[in-house]
Write a protein that holds these residues in place. Sequence first.
Motif, PDB file in Angstrom:
ATOM      1  N   ASN A   2       0.840  -1.184   0.000  1.00  0.00           N
ATOM      2  CA  ASN A   2       0.000   0.000   0.000  1.00  0.00           C
ATOM      3  C   ASN A   2       0.885   1.247   0.000  1.00  0.00           C
ATOM      4  O   ASN A   2       1.484   1.584   1.004  1.00  0.00           O
ATOM      5  CB  ASN A   2      -0.904  -0.050   1.229  1.00  0.00           C
ATOM      6  CG  ASN A   2      -2.110   0.822   1.106  1.00  0.00           C
ATOM      7  OD1 ASN A   2      -2.333   1.456   0.072  1.00  0.00           O
ATOM      8  ND2 ASN A   2      -2.892   0.863   2.162  1.00  0.00           N
ATOM      9  N   LYS A   3       0.969   1.930  -1.143  1.00  0.00           N
ATOM     10  CA  LYS A   3       1.900   3.060  -1.317  1.00  0.00           C
ATOM     11  C   LYS A   3       1.199   4.408  -1.154  1.00  0.00           C
ATOM     12  O   LYS A   3       0.047   4.579  -1.534  1.00  0.00           O
ATOM     13  CB  LYS A   3       2.538   3.010  -2.715  1.00  0.00           C
ATOM     14  CG  LYS A   3       3.337   1.764  -3.004  1.00  0.00           C
ATOM     15  CD  LYS A   3       4.712   1.894  -2.435  1.00  0.00           C
ATOM     16  CE  LYS A   3       5.567   0.701  -2.876  1.00  0.00           C
ATOM     17  NZ  LYS A   3       6.918   0.811  -2.432  1.00  0.00           N
ATOM     18  N   SER A   4       1.962   5.365  -0.652  1.00  0.00           N
ATOM     19  CA  SER A   4       1.482   6.742  -0.541  1.00  0.00           C
ATOM     20  C   SER A   4       1.691   7.464  -1.873  1.00  0.00           C
ATOM     21  O   SER A   4       2.275   6.910  -2.804  1.00  0.00           O
ATOM     22  CB  SER A   4       2.261   7.467   0.565  1.00  0.00           C
ATOM     23  OG  SER A   4       3.597   7.722   0.141  1.00  0.00           O
ATOM     24  N   ILE A   5       1.273   8.720  -1.937  1.00  0.00           N
ATOM     25  CA  ILE A   5       1.466   9.511  -3.151  1.00  0.00           C
ATOM     26  C   ILE A   5       2.944   9.723  -3.457  1.00  0.00           C
ATOM     27  O   ILE A   5       3.306  10.033  -4.584  1.00  0.00           O
ATOM     28  CB  ILE A   5       0.741  10.875  -3.076  1.00  0.00           C
ATOM     29  CG1 ILE A   5       1.243  11.697  -1.894  1.00  0.00           C
ATOM     30  CG2 ILE A   5      -0.769  10.684  -3.013  1.00  0.00           C
ATOM     31  CD1 ILE A   5       0.759  13.135  -1.873  1.00  0.00           C
ATOM     32  N   LEU A   6       3.796   9.536  -2.448  1.00  0.00           N
ATOM     33  CA  LEU A   6       5.247   9.670  -2.639  1.00  0.00           C
ATOM     34  C   LEU A   6       5.899   8.356  -3.051  1.00  0.00           C
ATOM     35  O   LEU A   6       7.100   8.305  -3.277  1.00  0.00           O
ATOM     36  CB  LEU A   6       5.916  10.181  -1.358  1.00  0.00           C
ATOM     37  CG  LEU A   6       5.432  11.522  -0.813  1.00  0.00           C
ATOM     38  CD1 LEU A   6       6.173  11.854   0.488  1.00  0.00           C
ATOM     39  CD2 LEU A   6       5.609  12.630  -1.831  1.00  0.00           C
ATOM     40  N   GLY A   7       5.104   7.297  -3.104  1.00  0.00           N
ATOM     41  CA  GLY A   7       5.643   5.991  -3.443  1.00  0.00           C
ATOM     42  C   GLY A   7       6.217   5.248  -2.249  1.00  0.00           C
ATOM     43  O   GLY A   7       6.883   4.233  -2.394  1.00  0.00           O
TER      44      GLY A   7
END
Length: 157
Positions: A2-7
Motif C-alpha cells: 500500500n503506497k502513498s502519493i510519494l511511493g
Amino acid sequence: MNKSILGLDKKDSAHLVDNLNGLLANFQIYYQNLRGLHWNIKGKNFFELHVKFEEFYTDSQVKIDDVAERILTLQGKPLHTFTDYINKASVPVGRDISNDEEGVQLVVTSLSELLTIEREILVISEKADDEGTNSMMSDFIAEQEKTIWMLNSWLGK
C-alpha cells in the motif's frame, strides 16, 4: 504493498509521522526555552548570549516549520497544541533561568535530546527509503553536533 502519493509504504509513512510529531513537540519546547533564555539572561555575558539565543530560536522556527511541512508531505497531521507538545516532549523545560552557564547547559542538554530523536528518525527513514526525511535529519544532525561542540567549548568542557 500500500503506497502513498510519494511511493512510500503507508505504514512506514505513518510511523515516520508519529516520530516526526515527537520531534516537532520537542522542538517547540526547545524553542520556548530559547525565548525564555533570550528574555531572562543576565550578567556579563548578556549581550553575547542575548543575541545567540535569538539566533537559536530563529533557526528553531525554521526547523519547526520544516518538520511540520514534512509531516504534511507524508500525508500526516502535525501536532499544534501546547498540551500535545508537553505530553510528547522529552526535552527539559527551563524555568526562570537567568544564569549564563545554566542557560547554555540547557541548550546543550536539549540539543543532545533532539539529536537522539533525529538519529532514531534517521534509522526509520532509511528503512522506509524516505530520502526526504533522511536528508532533513542528516542536515539537522550535522548542524546540531557542531553547535553542541561550540557551546561545550564556551562552557570550558
